[in-house]
Scaffold this active site. Structure first.
Site, PDB file in Angstrom:
ATOM      1  N   THR A 191      -0.994   0.076  -8.233  1.00 16.11           N
ATOM      2  CA  THR A 191      -2.053   1.085  -8.637  1.00 16.11           C
ATOM      3  C   THR A 191      -3.393   0.626  -8.032  1.00 16.11           C
ATOM      4  OG1 THR A 191      -2.872  -0.182 -10.508  1.00 16.11           O
ATOM      5  CG2 THR A 191      -1.200   1.204 -10.993  1.00 16.11           C
ATOM      6  N   TYR A 226     -16.329  -1.242  -9.103  1.00 16.93           N
ATOM      7  CA  TYR A 226     -15.403  -1.825  -8.227  1.00 16.93           C
ATOM      8  C   TYR A 226     -16.289  -1.959  -6.831  1.00 16.93           C
ATOM      9  CZ  TYR A 226     -10.961  -0.520 -10.717  1.00 16.93           C
ATOM     10  OH  TYR A 226     -10.114  -0.656 -11.671  1.00 16.93           O
ATOM     11  N   LEU A 236      -6.694   3.687  -8.914  1.00 19.51           N
ATOM     12  CA  LEU A 236      -6.277   5.149  -9.660  1.00 19.51           C
ATOM     13  C   LEU A 236      -5.292   4.792 -10.668  1.00 19.51           C
ATOM     14  CD1 LEU A 236      -6.244   8.064  -8.998  1.00 19.51           C
ATOM     15  CD2 LEU A 236      -4.049   7.969  -7.721  1.00 19.51           C
ATOM     16  N   HIS A 237      -5.460   3.557 -11.323  1.00 17.95           N
ATOM     17  CA  HIS A 237      -4.564   3.018 -12.346  1.00 17.95           C
ATOM     18  C   HIS A 237      -3.799   3.910 -13.355  1.00 17.95           C
ATOM     19  CE1 HIS A 237      -6.295  -0.865 -11.291  1.00 17.95           C
ATOM     20  NE2 HIS A 237      -7.281  -0.554 -11.494  1.00 17.95           N
ATOM     21  N   ASP A 238      -4.506   4.656 -14.170  1.00 17.69           N
ATOM     22  CA  ASP A 238      -3.947   5.377 -15.249  1.00 17.69           C
ATOM     23  C   ASP A 238      -3.320   6.687 -14.753  1.00 17.69           C
ATOM     24  OD1 ASP A 238      -4.588   3.267 -17.032  1.00 17.69           O
ATOM     25  OD2 ASP A 238      -6.135   4.293 -18.109  1.00 17.69           O
TER      26      ASP A 238
END
Ligand code: BDR
Ligand code: CA
Length: 302
Positions: A191, A226, A236-238
Site C-alpha cells: 500500500t 506524509y 493509497l492504503h484503504d
C-alpha cells in the site's frame, strides 16, 4: 461484487468509500464502523456523511469502540485531523445508524448471501473478529475478507514492526487469521507503493465528480503528515484494498499461514508461522496500473 466496508473514516477511508461508489462493479451493501483514526462515534457520523455524499441509501452499522483485549487507544488525530476529515470540521449527518451492531449486520448480511459478500476491513479488524465469534458460519459463508493491515516484509508505520490497523487491535487480526476464512492481506508491502500527490488531488478536484473538491480539501492535512515523514505523497492504503478485491490480477504475493505478535516490542507484527490456515499475502503490485484504476474511477466515472 457485493461489498461491505468496515471502516474508521479517516481520510483514506473516505477516498475508498468514494472509489467504491464510483466503480460500477461494486454493489455496496453497507458500512460498518470501528474506532481507529477517530472514535467510533465520530467514525459513524463520518460514514453517515459519506453515504449522503455518494448518494447511496446504504446502512451504517456502528461497531467496536475499543480493541478486543488491549486498553482503548487515542485516535490518530495527527494523521487524519481532529475529526477524521483533515482540517475540515466534520459535518453533522442527517441519517442515523442502523439498529443492528456492526457484528450483527455483518453476520446477517453474509448469512443472507452465502458465498457472495466480500468484506473489506480498512480499520482495526475488531468487528470482523466479533462477527466470527458471534456466528461460526461467518468464516465459511463470507466470499473473502480483503483486509488493509499488516506488514510482512516491509517495516511498520507506527512502530518499526507494526502497521497501524494491526497495532490498534492485534488480537482481533489474530482471531481472523486463525478462522479459516478466505483472506487476502493488503499490507504495507504494497500500500505504500502507490503515493498520491498534490497533482493527483488537483486532477480529482478539477474532475466532474461532485466529491472531487471535498477529497482534495480533506487530503491536504493527510498529505502534510506524509511529507513530515519524508514521503512525496500519501499512501493509497484503504482504496488499494478495494482495488485488490476488484482487480487481483494487478497484484502478486504468497500463500502462507500468518500470526500476529500479541505482546512485546514487536506487538502487532504479522509474521509467517506454522499450524494456521494459509492466507494470501500481497507482496508486489503494478503500482502504475493501480493508480490509473483509482484515478480513472474518480476522474471519469462511467
Ligand atoms: C491504515 O491506518 C489508517 O491510518 C489508515 O486509514 C489505514 O487504514 C494504514 O496503516
Ligand atoms: Ca482506515
Amino acid at each position: 461484487m457485493k461489498l461491505i466496508i468496515d471502516t474508521d473514516p479517516g481520510v483514506d477511508d473516505a477516498l475508498a468509500i468514494v472509489y467504491a461508489a464510483a466503480d460500477p462493479g461494486i454493489e455496496l451493501l453497507g458500512l460498518t464502523t470501528v474506532f481507529g483514526n477517530v472514535t467510533v462515534a465520530q467514525a459513524t457520523r463520518n460514514a453517515l456523511h459519506l453515504v449522503e455524499r455518494i448518494g447511496r441509501d446504504v446502512p451504517v452499522a456502528q461497531g467496536a469502540a475499543q480493541p478486543l483485549v488491549l486498553p482503548p487507544f487515542a485516535p490518530s488525530h495527527h494523521v487524519h485531523g481532529p475529526e477524521g476529515f483533515g482540517a475540515l470540521a466534520a459535518p453533522l449527518p442527517r441519517g442515523a445508524p442502523h439498529t443492528e451492531s456492526a457484528a450483527e449486520f455483518l453476520c446477517r448480511t453474509v448469512r443472507e448471501h452465502p458465498g457472495d459478500v466480500v468484506v473489506c476491513p480498512i480499520g482495526p479488524i475488531t468487528n470482523i473478529a466479533a462477527a466470527i465469534e458471534m456466528d461460526p458460519g461467518f468464516a465459511t459463508n463470507v466470499r473473502e475478507i480483503v483486509v488493509m493491515g499488516g506488514a510482512l516484509d516491509a517495516p511498520g508505520n507506527v512502530t518499526p514492526f507494526a502497521e497501524a490497523n494491526t497495532y490498534h487491535d492485534p488480537h482481533a487480526l489474530d482471531v481472523v487469521l486463525a478462522s479459516g476464512a478466505p483472506i487476502t492481506m493488503v499490507g504495507l508491502d504494497v500500500t505504500l507503493r502507490v503515493l498520491l500527490t498534490d497533482t493527483d488531488f488537483d486532477l480529482v478536484a478539477a474532475s466532474n465528480i461532485a466529491n472531487g473538491p471535498f477529497l482534495k480539501d480533506i487530503s491536504r492535512f493527510y498529505l502534510d503528515f506524509y511529507r513530515s515523514i519524508g514521503l512525496t505523497g500519501c499512501g493509497l492504503h484503504d482504496p488499494m484494498t478495494l482495488i485488490a478485491a476488484r482487480h487481483p490480477e494487478l497484484f502478486s504475493g504468497e500463500r502462507t499461514p500468518l500470526s500476529v505478535d500479541l505482546e512485546g516490542p514487536a506487538i502487532g507484527k504479522t509474521r509467517r508461522t506454522h499450524g494456521r490456515p494459509s492466507v494470501n499475502v500481497l507482496l508486489d503490485c503494478d503500482a502504475e496500473a493501480i493508480k490509473a484504476r483509482f484515478l480513472d474511477a474518480l476522474v471519469d466515472p462511467s
